[in-house]
Design an enzyme around this catalytic site. Structure first.
Site, PDB file in Angstrom:
ATOM      1  CG  ASP A  25       2.707  -7.420   5.908  1.00 42.05           C
ATOM      2  OD1 ASP A  25       1.769  -6.605   6.031  1.00 42.05           O
ATOM      3  OD2 ASP A  25       3.078  -8.171   6.836  1.00 42.05           O
ATOM      4  CG  HIS A  42      -3.818   0.144   2.219  1.00 44.68           C
ATOM      5  ND1 HIS A  42      -3.005  -0.916   2.529  1.00 44.68           N
ATOM      6  CD2 HIS A  42      -4.688   0.264   3.255  1.00 44.68           C
ATOM      7  CE1 HIS A  42      -3.378  -1.432   3.707  1.00 44.68           C
ATOM      8  NE2 HIS A  42      -4.395  -0.724   4.161  1.00 44.68           N
ATOM      9  CG  LEU A 136       3.777 -10.951 -15.821  1.00 48.99           C
ATOM     10  CD1 LEU A 136       4.791 -11.876 -15.152  1.00 48.99           C
ATOM     11  CD2 LEU A 136       4.009  -9.521 -15.328  1.00 48.99           C
TER      12      LEU A 136
HETATM   13  C1  IPE Z   1      -0.956 -10.779   4.731  1.00 53.80           C
HETATM   14  O1  IPE Z   1      -0.664  -9.642   5.476  1.00 53.80           O
HETATM   15  C2  IPE Z   1      -2.002 -10.473   3.706  1.00 53.80           C
HETATM   16  C3  IPE Z   1      -1.597  -9.563   2.648  1.00 53.80           C
HETATM   17  C4  IPE Z   1      -0.425  -9.054   2.458  1.00 53.80           C
HETATM   18  C5  IPE Z   1      -2.633  -9.247   1.724  1.00 53.80           C
HETATM   19  P1  IPE Z   1      -1.347  -9.361   6.883  1.00 53.80           P
HETATM   20  O2  IPE Z   1      -0.764  -8.094   7.369  1.00 53.80           O
HETATM   21  O3  IPE Z   1      -2.813  -9.439   6.769  1.00 53.80           O
HETATM   22  O4  IPE Z   1      -0.839 -10.612   7.734  1.00 53.80           O
HETATM   23  P2  IPE Z   1      -0.609 -10.775   9.299  1.00 53.80           P
HETATM   24  O5  IPE Z   1      -1.881 -10.370   9.977  1.00 53.80           O
HETATM   25  O6  IPE Z   1       0.521  -9.893   9.666  1.00 53.80           O
HETATM   26  O7  IPE Z   1      -0.254 -12.218   9.463  1.00 53.80           O
HETATM   27  C1  IPE Z   2      -0.390  -5.053   3.561  1.00 54.35           C
HETATM   28  O1  IPE Z   2      -0.099  -4.042   4.461  1.00 54.35           O
HETATM   29  C2  IPE Z   2      -1.660  -4.785   2.783  1.00 54.35           C
HETATM   30  C3  IPE Z   2      -2.810  -5.575   3.236  1.00 54.35           C
HETATM   31  C4  IPE Z   2      -2.770  -6.581   4.074  1.00 54.35           C
HETATM   32  C5  IPE Z   2      -4.104  -5.218   2.690  1.00 54.35           C
HETATM   33  P1  IPE Z   2      -0.726  -4.001   5.915  1.00 54.35           P
HETATM   34  O2  IPE Z   2      -1.966  -3.195   5.857  1.00 54.35           O
HETATM   35  O3  IPE Z   2      -0.867  -5.358   6.486  1.00 54.35           O
HETATM   36  O4  IPE Z   2       0.415  -3.199   6.688  1.00 54.35           O
HETATM   37  P2  IPE Z   2       0.953  -3.440   8.162  1.00 54.35           P
HETATM   38  O5  IPE Z   2       1.326  -4.894   8.261  1.00 54.35           O
HETATM   39  O6  IPE Z   2      -0.158  -3.090   9.095  1.00 54.35           O
HETATM   40  O7  IPE Z   2       2.129  -2.544   8.276  1.00 54.35           O
HETATM   41 MG    MG Z   3       0.383  -6.536   7.584  1.00 52.89          MG
END
Ligand code: IPE
Ligand code: IPE
Ligand code: MG
Length: 253
Positions: A25, A42, A136
């Site tokens: 995240d 990303h 792995l």
């Molecule tokens: C969880 O992250 C999903 C992934 C890392 C793929 P999100 O950014 O979607 O989760 P919330 O919305 O903060 O709970």
């Molecule tokens: C995690 O990073 C990747 C996905 C959920 C696809 P985020 O896109 O949720 O990044 P933040 O949480 O907005 O910083």
């Molecule tokens: Mg996120």
């Protein structure tokens, strides 16, 4: 201390977790901090995946589960979703041969029917190419939601009972776990979530029952080898009791 010194320490200090799960995240915040569009966050996140897979291999982790795209993430803007789908394809295209050479078995777990046709084709290719590897297992959770996974398992059990191939009294924890995407994986020992958020966000709700949780404040694109090894070190210092009394506890009076 360098990351390699850290790895030596880990080996001396205790056991390496067999199965590490990571909620990757913070890509969006990483991009915003740099005034960049989210898809660039990303893209940087994809580089971090590469380093973490290498580091897990070096440490001797057997199963690495990465949460890359949740079922709820389908509600993000279409441009962000299409950038993520292209990155998935690109990651597989770029890394498949190297992963294959390193003995990594790649699987994509989730509702893959919803992926774009090119992403689906890339997933099928890398899954077939690496199916026999044993060093792995890399589980990429894409279009995944844990509640949906459990409903799917329950429905399969109901179908089997209705068809007469399973008796209700045979439905136990093992039978349920065997119908999840993770059927052939041990439960995660360690769950890491990056970017400081303290929630599970519908990831592996069944499988994480007794995982040790490490929350790292580092945003995913900045999460590297030393951060992974520090999380494993923290795991090694935990006392896993599984509901029992500590190993060294005196007998009850
Ligand atoms: C969880 O992250 C999903 C992934 C890392 C793929 P999100 O950014 O979607 O989760 P919330 O919305 O903060 O709970
Ligand atoms: C995690 O990073 C990747 C996905 C959920 C696809 P985020 O896109 O949720 O990044 P933040 O949480 O907005 O910083
Ligand atoms: Mg996120």
């Amino acid at each position: 201390m360098t990351a390699l010194d850290l790895l030596d320490q880990l080996r001396l200090n205790g056991t390496i977790p067999r199965h590490v799960a990571i909620i990757m995240d913070g890509n969006g915040r990483w991009a915003s901090e740099r005034m960049l569009p989210r898809p660039l966050g990303h893209r940087s996140g994809m580089k971090a995946v590469r380093e973490i897979v290498e580091s897990a291999l070096e440490a001797g982790v057997e199963f690495l589960s990465l949460f890359a795209f949740s079922q709820e993430n389908w509600q993000r803007p279409p441009l962000e979703i299409s950038a993520l789908m292209s990155l998935l394809e690109e990651y597989i295209q770029r890394e498949a041969d190297e992963l294959e050479g390193e003995g990594v078995r790649v699987r994509v777990l989730g509702d893959i029917e919803r992926l774009t046709p090119p992403a689906k084709a890339a997933v099928a290719r890398v899954t077939a190419q690496t199916a026999d590897n044993t060093k792995l297992t890399l589980n990429l959770f894409i279009s995944y939601g844990s509640r949906a996974e459990m409903v799917r398992a329950a429905r399969r059990i109901a179908d089997e009972v209705q068809a007469g191939s399973l008796r209700p009294e045979q439905v136990d924890e093992a039978a349920f776990a065997a119908r999840l995407y993770t059927a052939d994986c041990p439960d995660p020992d360690l769950l890491i979530r990056t970017s400081g958020e303290q929630r599970i966000s519908n990831f592996l709700l069944w499988q994480l029952a007794y995982a040790e949780i490490v929350i790292s404040p580092v945003l995913w694109p900045d999460f590297g080898r030393a951060n992974l090894y520090a999380a494993i070190r923290e795991y090694q210092n935990r006392d896993r009791r599984f509901g029992r009394v500590p190993a060294a506890a005196p007998p009850p009076a």
